[in-house]
Design a protein around this motif. Sequence first.
Motif, short mmCIF file in Angstrom:
data_model
loop_
_atom_site.label_atom_id
_atom_site.label_comp_id
_atom_site.label_asym_id
_atom_site.label_seq_id
_atom_site.Cartn_x
_atom_site.Cartn_y
_atom_site.Cartn_z
N LEU A 64 -5.57 -3.70 -4.36
CA LEU A 64 -4.30 -3.22 -4.91
C LEU A 64 -3.57 -4.41 -5.51
O LEU A 64 -3.48 -5.47 -4.90
CB LEU A 64 -3.44 -2.60 -3.82
N ARG A 123 0.82 -1.21 0.00
CA ARG A 123 0.00 0.00 0.00
C ARG A 123 0.86 1.26 0.00
O ARG A 123 0.54 2.26 -0.67
CB ARG A 123 -0.93 -0.01 1.22
N GLN A 177 -8.18 -3.37 -0.43
CA GLN A 177 -8.19 -1.94 -0.23
C GLN A 177 -9.59 -1.51 0.18
O GLN A 177 -10.54 -2.30 0.10
CB GLN A 177 -7.75 -1.22 -1.52
#
Length: 307
Positions: free
Chosen positions: A183, A41, A177
Amino acid sequence: MSHTRHNRRPPSTIPGRWLMGLLLATSLFTQAQAASPDTLRAQFAELRDKGTGQLAGQSIYLRSSESAERMQGEVHALIDQPFDRLRQELAKADRWCDVLILHINVKYCRALRTPSGDELVSGVGRKFDQPLSDVYWVRFGFKATVDRSDHLLVELSAPTGPLSTRNYRIVVEAVPQASGQSLVRMTYSYGFGTAARWAMKTYLATLGRGKSGFSVVDTTADGRPVRVEGVRGVVERNTLRYYLALQSHLQSSEAPGTARLQRSLELWFSATERYAEQLHEMERADYVTMKLKEVQRQATVAPPPPG
């Protein structure tokens, strides 16, 4: 794993074209190293904040690298698909053939269970209809290295290939996410030797002349971007083609029965046409017709034995 092809050699113009399509993915490392979900992330957030490699206003970030013996392309993307669905579709080998066959150069794919593990037998060729006797066969090992409710890491790897190519891998890593999105990081790379280098030079001097990738490496006097060409351009084009195949497969996952294939083909073609300057090769109807024929063929024709 081993590589096999039929005895009849493809025409002399094939190696460069084959190599352009075959660059089916490896990471820079001997074995993929899983990042933590928070690290993945953070990497995406950094790319987004800097706008590094962003494509046409999409939440897709593409970058590439080149060394003396290895090429790599990498996509970081935010996809509008829940992680549970993504995990269900990508953690099993048999679903991956539905992904790979969308690529214009992939002519055949069959998932096999072997004593050494799951394999994907793939036939790679040119950007138009051709018999299986003219394709190159590559056997990819499949492994879901990490398969958890908050993290997925999948590796496809083939240690050898024709023309001194080696260490092909597709590495896909994904985490959930917010707002039902996921992601994804997809790494695509390969190693090469002298024969592969010369085959690529031949392609770039003929069929690949004037084609570019996506990374901006300079600007003209009037401020227009100059995009990367050469081998890095090839790697970037194919990295994006494979990512868009993955995305299109996921986006079609709720379509009923046989409609799913048609939907995924239409989505892939539409997605690549957003980048027509780099990726356009044929018209939509020709692509769909070719792929429907290839999918039917791979369901009825057995793959060649290891050799």
